[in-house]
Design a protein around this motif. Structure first.
Motif, PDB file in Angstrom:
ATOM      1  N   PHE A   1       7.549   7.363  -0.995  1.00 38.00           N
ATOM      2  CA  PHE A   1       6.794   6.158  -0.670  1.00 38.00           C
ATOM      3  C   PHE A   1       5.649   6.476   0.306  1.00 38.00           C
ATOM      4  CE2 PHE A   1      10.288   3.494  -2.340  1.00 38.00           C
ATOM      5  CZ  PHE A   1       9.523   2.566  -3.022  1.00 38.00           C
ATOM      6  N   GLU A   2       5.933   7.316   1.285  1.00 36.49           N
ATOM      7  CA  GLU A   2       4.904   7.699   2.256  1.00 36.49           C
ATOM      8  C   GLU A   2       3.760   8.452   1.583  1.00 36.49           C
ATOM      9  OE1 GLU A   2       4.436  10.270   6.398  1.00 36.49           O
ATOM     10  OE2 GLU A   2       6.440   9.923   5.524  1.00 36.49           O
TER      11      GLU A   2
ATOM     12  N   ALA B   1       2.993   8.197  -1.564  1.00 35.91           N
ATOM     13  CA  ALA B   1       2.289   7.240  -2.419  1.00 35.91           C
ATOM     14  C   ALA B   1       1.314   6.396  -1.609  1.00 35.91           C
ATOM     15  CB  ALA B   1       3.304   6.346  -3.144  1.00 35.91           C
ATOM     16  N   HIS B   2       1.792   5.920  -0.430  1.00 33.34           N
ATOM     17  CA  HIS B   2       0.900   5.132   0.438  1.00 33.34           C
ATOM     18  C   HIS B   2      -0.308   5.963   0.894  1.00 33.34           C
ATOM     19  CE1 HIS B   2       3.073   1.399   0.714  1.00 33.34           C
ATOM     20  NE2 HIS B   2       4.228   2.017   1.040  1.00 33.34           N
ATOM     21  N   LYS B   3      -0.055   7.218   1.193  1.00 39.51           N
ATOM     22  CA  LYS B   3      -1.143   8.108   1.615  1.00 39.51           C
ATOM     23  C   LYS B   3      -2.179   8.252   0.512  1.00 39.51           C
ATOM     24  CE  LYS B   3      -2.031  12.765   3.335  1.00 39.51           C
ATOM     25  NZ  LYS B   3      -1.416  14.088   3.672  1.00 39.51           N
TER      26      LYS B   3
ATOM     27  N   VAL C   1      -2.710   6.152  -1.902  1.00 43.41           N
ATOM     28  CA  VAL C   1      -3.409   4.873  -2.076  1.00 43.41           C
ATOM     29  C   VAL C   1      -4.490   4.698  -1.018  1.00 43.41           C
ATOM     30  CG1 VAL C   1      -3.120   2.366  -1.943  1.00 43.41           C
ATOM     31  CG2 VAL C   1      -1.481   3.730  -3.238  1.00 43.41           C
ATOM     32  N   ARG C   2      -4.161   5.061   0.237  1.00 42.80           N
ATOM     33  CA  ARG C   2      -5.145   4.961   1.309  1.00 42.80           C
ATOM     34  C   ARG C   2      -6.358   5.842   1.035  1.00 42.80           C
ATOM     35  NH1 ARG C   2      -0.543   5.040   4.698  1.00 42.80           N
ATOM     36  NH2 ARG C   2      -0.898   7.272   5.113  1.00 42.80           N
TER      37      ARG C   2
ATOM     38  N   ASN D   1      -8.402   4.335  -1.646  1.00 36.59           N
ATOM     39  CA  ASN D   1      -9.180   3.189  -1.149  1.00 36.59           C
ATOM     40  C   ASN D   1     -10.391   3.640  -0.342  1.00 36.59           C
ATOM     41  OD1 ASN D   1      -7.478   1.323  -2.310  1.00 36.59           O
ATOM     42  ND2 ASN D   1      -6.150   1.139  -0.499  1.00 36.59           N
TER      43      ASN D   1
END
Length: 279
Positions: free
Chosen positions: A9-10, A12-14, A16-17, A20
């Motif tokens: 999850f971490e 994946a969030h990275k 995504v950031r 973006n």
């Protein structure tokens, strides 16, 4: 499993950031590029307007900055190579026993008449039919022989050829020189002339301008007379390029007379006549 899930999850969030951030950067760059495109399109539109409203006989001062004077030229008019104030008052000093300025009659200048040369006009029409800058055409061949060649024939013949090539390629730059910041000319750079010696004629003259042949060439100091001769040829090439590109909205006869006027300017400049800027 919990640690692996948290790690995924971490990650994946990275991702995504980062995505973006990249997207935001790309959108910003796109917006800046579109802004630049809008500016360039506006400049092109303005330039087209200037070109279509400017001819060498009636030049647009914004399009031809080299025609601007260093001072307020508006109060003066060049007549026969001399500067004459447009205002009649003060032109003649008053003195006892002599008529006042208002009683002095100034004869109007004689109107210039002209007659078209059918041979020259036919040569121009043939060139205009398939206009190009190829000097092998009868039209340009004559002008090279009678006007361009003599006008750009200076004492330093080798440099003269380089100047002519730069004019033909539209890669010659003429710029004014700040007289208060003129550099000392070293002995190894004598061929480039100096503040008081023209590189083309070799004569001792005050050189307020210098030329550059291309982007990486040396600067050569030139006298006012040499500058006038080069400018006259540049004006001719500018106009026939306008014709070639379809930017001149005149009929053939008007174009022809403008070409002849530019040819006369080259002849006059070759003889040593030139206008001086009014300070």
């Amino acid at each position: 499993m919990e640690e692996l899930t948290a790690s995924l999850f971490e990650e994946a969030h990275k991702m995504v950031r980062e995505a973006n951030v990249k997207q935001a950067t790309a959108e910003k760059q796109l917006k800046e590029a579109q802004g630049k495109i809008d500016v360039l399109q506006a400049e092109v539109t303005a330039l087209k307007t200037l070109v279509l409203t400017s001819t060498p006989s009636s030049p647009n001062r914004q399009l031809h900055p080299q025609l601007q004077s260093s001072g307020t030229r508006g109060a003066y008019k060049h007549v026969g190579g001399h500067s004459r104030n447009k205002s009649a008052s003060g032109a003649f000093p008053s003195s006892p026993g002599k008529p006042e300025p208002s009683s002095v009659t100034i004869q109007p200048a004689a109107k210039e008449d002209r007659e078209m040369d059918s041979v020259l006009f036919a040569e121009f029409l043939m060139w205009k039919e398939h206009s190009s800058l190829d000097r092998s055409s009868v039209f340009l061949s004559r002008i090279y022989r009678e006007d361009i060649g003599p006008c750009l024939s200076f004492t330093r013949s080798e440099l003269s050829q380089l100047v002519q090539s730069a004019v033909e390629n539209n890669s010659l730059t003429i710029e004014p020189v700040a007289m208060s910041a003129l550099p000392m000319v070293k002995a190894s750079a004598v061929e480039c002339g100096g503040p008081k010696k023209c590189a083309l004629s070799g004569m001792s003259r005050l050189c307020r301008h210098r030329i550059k042949l291309g982007d990486k060439g040396s600067y050569y100091y030139i006298s006012p007379s040499s500058r006038a001769r080069i400018t006259a040829v540049c004006n001719f090439f500018t106009y026939i390029r306008y014709i070639q590109q379809g930017l001149v909205r005149h009929d053939a006869e008007q174009m022809f007379w403008e070409v002849l006027r530019l040819r006369r300017e080259m002849t006059v400049a070759k003889l040593g006549f030139y206008h001086t800027d009014q300070g």
